[in-house]
Design a protein around this motif. Sequence first.
Motif, PDB file in Angstrom:
ATOM      1  N   PRO A  18      39.482  78.571  43.207  1.00 24.83           N
ATOM      2  CA  PRO A  18      38.522  77.785  42.906  1.00 24.83           C
ATOM      3  C   PRO A  18      37.239  77.932  43.344  1.00 24.83           C
ATOM      4  N   PHE A  38      41.963  76.142  34.473  1.00 22.06           N
ATOM      5  CA  PHE A  38      42.545  74.983  35.122  1.00 22.06           C
ATOM      6  C   PHE A  38      43.743  74.401  34.352  1.00 22.06           C
ATOM      7  N   ARG A  44      46.966  75.889  36.101  1.00 24.70           N
ATOM      8  CA  ARG A  44      46.964  75.368  37.461  1.00 24.70           C
ATOM      9  C   ARG A  44      47.410  73.847  37.783  1.00 24.70           C
ATOM     10  N   LEU A  45      46.659  73.258  36.987  1.00 26.17           N
ATOM     11  CA  LEU A  45      47.223  71.582  36.866  1.00 26.17           C
ATOM     12  C   LEU A  45      48.599  71.569  36.268  1.00 26.17           C
ATOM     13  N   TYR A  55      50.745  71.991  39.482  1.00 32.95           N
ATOM     14  CA  TYR A  55      50.546  70.812  40.439  1.00 32.95           C
ATOM     15  C   TYR A  55      51.355  69.719  39.675  1.00 32.95           C
ATOM     16  N   VAL A 101      48.526  67.332  32.394  1.00 32.12           N
ATOM     17  CA  VAL A 101      47.464  68.241  32.115  1.00 32.12           C
ATOM     18  C   VAL A 101      46.584  67.697  30.972  1.00 32.12           C
ATOM     19  N   MET A 146      42.537  67.005  30.941  1.00 26.43           N
ATOM     20  CA  MET A 146      41.611  68.153  30.442  1.00 26.43           C
ATOM     21  C   MET A 146      40.972  67.355  29.220  1.00 26.43           C
ATOM     22  N   SER A 196      36.503  72.003  40.933  1.00 21.86           N
ATOM     23  CA  SER A 196      37.840  71.748  41.015  1.00 21.86           C
ATOM     24  C   SER A 196      38.141  70.541  41.838  1.00 21.86           C
ATOM     25  N   THR A 197      37.279  69.958  42.576  1.00 19.47           N
ATOM     26  CA  THR A 197      37.343  68.643  43.052  1.00 19.47           C
ATOM     27  C   THR A 197      37.346  67.521  42.194  1.00 19.47           C
ATOM     28  N   PHE A 210      40.517  67.799  40.061  1.00 23.61           N
ATOM     29  CA  PHE A 210      41.746  67.293  40.833  1.00 23.61           C
ATOM     30  C   PHE A 210      41.664  65.715  40.921  1.00 23.61           C
ATOM     31  N   THR A 211      40.448  65.289  41.205  1.00 24.12           N
ATOM     32  CA  THR A 211      40.569  63.625  41.211  1.00 24.12           C
ATOM     33  C   THR A 211      40.959  63.160  40.067  1.00 24.12           C
ATOM     34  N   ARG A 215      44.851  63.560  39.811  1.00 23.04           N
ATOM     35  CA  ARG A 215      45.313  62.601  40.739  1.00 23.04           C
ATOM     36  C   ARG A 215      45.393  61.029  40.455  1.00 23.04           C
ATOM     37  N   ARG A 217      47.875  60.750  37.461  1.00 26.25           N
ATOM     38  CA  ARG A 217      49.110  60.685  38.275  1.00 26.25           C
ATOM     39  C   ARG A 217      49.481  59.327  38.785  1.00 26.25           C
TER      40      ARG A 217
END
Lengths: 203, 226
Positions: free
Chosen positions: A16, A46, A49-50, A53, A68, A72, A90-91, A94-95, A98, A101
Motif C-alpha cells: 500500500p 483494494f 485485500r479488503l 481482511y 467489501v 468500496m 490505504s489508511t 481501512f478506517t 473498520r 465492520r
Amino acid sequence: MLVGIPLEQSNSVVKPKDCAGEMSEYIVAVAEGRCKRSFARVFSYFAPRLRSYALKQMGNEALAMELVQDTMSNVWQKAHLFNAEKGSPSTWIFTIARNIRFDMLRKLQNRKEDICSDDLWPVLCEQTADANETSLDEQITLEQIGFMFESLPIKQKAVIEAIYIDGKSQQEVADELSIPLGTVKSRTRLALQRLKGMLQDHD
Amino acid sequence: MTKFHPAPEQLKQFAQGALSPVEAIMISAHCDMCARCQHVVKTETAQQANHVLSDSPSNYTEHIRQDLDSMLASITQLPKARPFRSSRIPPSTIELDGRRFSVPRTLRKFIPTMGNWSGLVGRLWQAPVDIGASGAANFIYMGPGGGVPEHTHRGFEFTLVIDGEFDDGINHYAAGDFIAMDEEHTHTPRSDDPHGCLVFSVLDQPLHFTSGIARLLNPFSHVFFR
C-alpha cells in the motif's frame, strides 16, 4: 462490460505504501470527475485485500463481501472526503472498512449501546471530520463558540444556523422564514457582532 | 496536564475497532481531550491499515473474480453522495449550579439522555446518562472537599476527568485523565479542588464499600449505580 478489473499479477505484490501517490490521484479523479476507470484501479487493488481482511474478521463469505461492497461504495460515493494531507489512501479505506465492520458486528451481536462508528471515528462526516484533527486549543475555541452560539437570541440563532451551518443563502432564509431580506441581513449582522463581542470578552 | 492515559494495547485495539462499545466510548472521549493519544491512535491506525491491506490475496477463484467484477459494475452505478449537513449543533455543555462544563465530543450525543442531578452523601452530585448498555454511566461532580467513601469494584469502572482535579489515595488526577479500575483496586476518590471536580464514569457492577460506616451503604450501593 464497460470496466473490467485489471487484476494484474503485479498488483498483489505492491505494498500500500508504494502505490499511495498513484492511488491518491485515482481517488481525486473519482471525486472530481466520477472517473470509472480510476475507480476500477482503486477497486482492483483494494477490493481483494479488503476481502481478505473481511473474511478474517467476519468468518463468512457473504458478510465479507457485504463489508467489501459497503466500503468500496463509500469510496466511490464519498471520494470528495478523501484528503491526502491527512493520511494515505490505504489508511482512509481501512478506517471506512473498520467502521462498517464495527457497526455490522454491533448489529449481529445485538448490542444495545447507543453508539455507532461515526461517533467514535468521524471518518465520513463532513461536519466533524476536522474536529478530531484540530489541536486542543482550537477545540476549546470551537466548544466556546458552540456555547456562545447557544446563547444567541432564538431569531438570530435560526438565521445563523441556516446560513452558516445549513449553507443557505440569505434570500433562501428570507423566503423560508417569510421575512424581508433586510431583516435576515440585520439579524445576521447583529448575531455576528454579538458573537464577536463575546469572543473579545472572553480573552 | 493529562498524566493518565489508556494502556498502549487499549489504544491499539481502539484503532482496530476491537474494543467493546463502552470501552471504545471512554477511549474516544479521552482522545478528544488528549492530543498525545490522538496522535498514538492516528499512528496505530496507519500501521494497522498498512498491515491489514498488505496481505496479498490468495485462493482467488474465477468465481470470486466474477463476484468482484459485478460488484464493481454495480458500485459505479451509484450516484455521488449528497453533502451531509447536520441541521443543528448538538449541545456541547452541561450545567450544574449555574456552572457550565464543556463535554468532550464523543459524549455529547448522550447529553440529551441525561437525567437530573441528584445530591448524594459527601457533597457528591450525580446525573445518570443513558448510553443504551447494561451497567451505569454517570456524570459525577465532587464538590470541594467532597468524595466517595472507600470502595472496590466488582466489575470494571472507567472514569474520565472532565474538569477540575481529584485524589483517590492512589494518585492525583486532572482534566483529561483516564482511569481504569477493577476488582483489584480499592480507592477513595475525593476532590480538594476549590472548584470541585467533574468526571464521567461507567460501571458494570455496583460499587462495594470497604471501610467503616460506609459499609452500611453496600445494600444501597445501587444508588451509585443508576
